[in-house]
Each structure stands twice: as C-alpha cells, then as structure tokens.
Design a protein around this motif. Structure first.
Motif, short mmCIF file in Angstrom:
data_model
loop_
_atom_site.label_atom_id
_atom_site.label_comp_id
_atom_site.label_asym_id
_atom_site.label_seq_id
_atom_site.Cartn_x
_atom_site.Cartn_y
_atom_site.Cartn_z
N GLN A 2 -4.90 3.90 5.38
CA GLN A 2 -5.97 3.02 4.90
C GLN A 2 -5.56 1.57 5.06
O GLN A 2 -4.44 1.18 4.71
CB GLN A 2 -6.25 3.29 3.42
CG GLN A 2 -7.26 4.37 3.15
CD GLN A 2 -7.82 4.28 1.74
OE1 GLN A 2 -7.09 4.13 0.78
NE2 GLN A 2 -9.13 4.37 1.63
N LEU A 3 -6.46 0.79 5.63
CA LEU A 3 -6.33 -0.65 5.67
C LEU A 3 -7.55 -1.22 4.96
O LEU A 3 -8.68 -0.97 5.38
CB LEU A 3 -6.29 -1.17 7.12
CG LEU A 3 -5.15 -0.66 8.00
CD1 LEU A 3 -5.32 -1.19 9.42
CD2 LEU A 3 -3.80 -1.07 7.43
N VAL A 4 -7.32 -1.93 3.87
CA VAL A 4 -8.42 -2.40 3.04
C VAL A 4 -8.39 -3.93 3.00
O VAL A 4 -7.46 -4.53 2.45
CB VAL A 4 -8.34 -1.83 1.62
CG1 VAL A 4 -9.50 -2.33 0.78
CG2 VAL A 4 -8.34 -0.29 1.67
N GLU A 5 -9.44 -4.52 3.58
CA GLU A 5 -9.56 -5.98 3.57
C GLU A 5 -10.27 -6.44 2.30
O GLU A 5 -11.14 -5.72 1.77
CB GLU A 5 -10.37 -6.47 4.78
CG GLU A 5 -9.80 -6.11 6.13
CD GLU A 5 -10.46 -4.88 6.73
OE1 GLU A 5 -10.48 -4.75 7.97
OE2 GLU A 5 -10.98 -4.04 5.96
N SER A 6 -9.92 -7.62 1.86
CA SER A 6 -10.60 -8.24 0.73
C SER A 6 -10.51 -9.75 0.87
O SER A 6 -9.72 -10.26 1.68
CB SER A 6 -9.99 -7.78 -0.60
OG SER A 6 -8.64 -8.15 -0.67
N GLY A 7 -11.32 -10.45 0.08
CA GLY A 7 -11.25 -11.90 0.06
C GLY A 7 -12.36 -12.61 0.81
O GLY A 7 -12.42 -13.84 0.79
#
Length: 118
Positions: A2-7
């Motif tokens: 899992q690669l989870v982007e945020s911001g």
C-alpha cells in the motif's frame, strides 16, 4: 503493498502544501521513490524522485527551486514540499515505489488532488 498519499487540497497561487506518501508491505529503504502528477487531458509526468538512501534526488525543470522531495526510511514515508505553487501545478499527484530486481517493477498509490487557484 500500500502506498497512501495525503496532504493534497486547494490552495491559492503562491501558497504551499506538503504531500506525504506512507508505504506498507514493502521494504521501503531499498526502493527508489517518486512523485508523478497528471493534469486533466495531459499525460502523467515525473515530478521528482529520490534514491533509496535519500542521497540523490531528481526533479522536473518545472518544479526546480519550488518543490523538495525527501524521505524518512525509519517512518516508511516520502514527502513532497511544494512552495510557490502555480495554477499549472494543479493535478492529481501520485506516489510510486520502484524496485530494480531481475525485472524492474513499480507500485502506485491512488493519488491525491492538488488544486491551485489563481
């Protein structure tokens, strides 16, 4: 994996945002990491990349001097500090992890929207 982007979010021109990409399910410290972006009607393009140990980075000419890529291998997290944002930076930003085994491979996050208003 899992690669989870945020911001991501909405910001006025000249403003700043900091994107994060949290990785799980991979040995983060052996992967080259990168940020790509895709604007509506355009091809996905490389924004910046960073070597596994963080000692080498590469960035697109369009973001040089404004965006900074970094990583914290202890936290399995990569960052993109974006300053002096322009309307043309509006895009979905994707995190990627690249491995160089016998056959190169990559993993991708789901993307985070960045919108810069003029």
């Amino acid at each position: 994996v899992q690669l989870v982007e945020s911001g991501g979010g909405l910001v006025q021109a000249g403003g700043s945002l900091r994107l994060s990409c949290a990785a799980s399910g991979i040995t983060f410290s052996i992967h080259t990491m990168g940020w790509y972006r895709q604007a509506p009607g355009k091809q996905r393009e490389l924004v910046a990349s960073i070597a596994p140990d963080g000692t080498q980075t590469n960035s697109a000419d369009s973001v040089k001097g404004r965006f900074t890529i970094s990583r914290d291998n202890a936290k399995n997290t990569m960052y993109l500090q974006m300053n002096s944002l322009k309307p043309e930076d509006t895009a979905v930003y994707y995190c990627t992890a690249i491995g160089y085994g016998l056959v190169p491979y990559d993993y991708w996050g789901q993307g985070t929207q960045v919108t810069v208003s003029s």
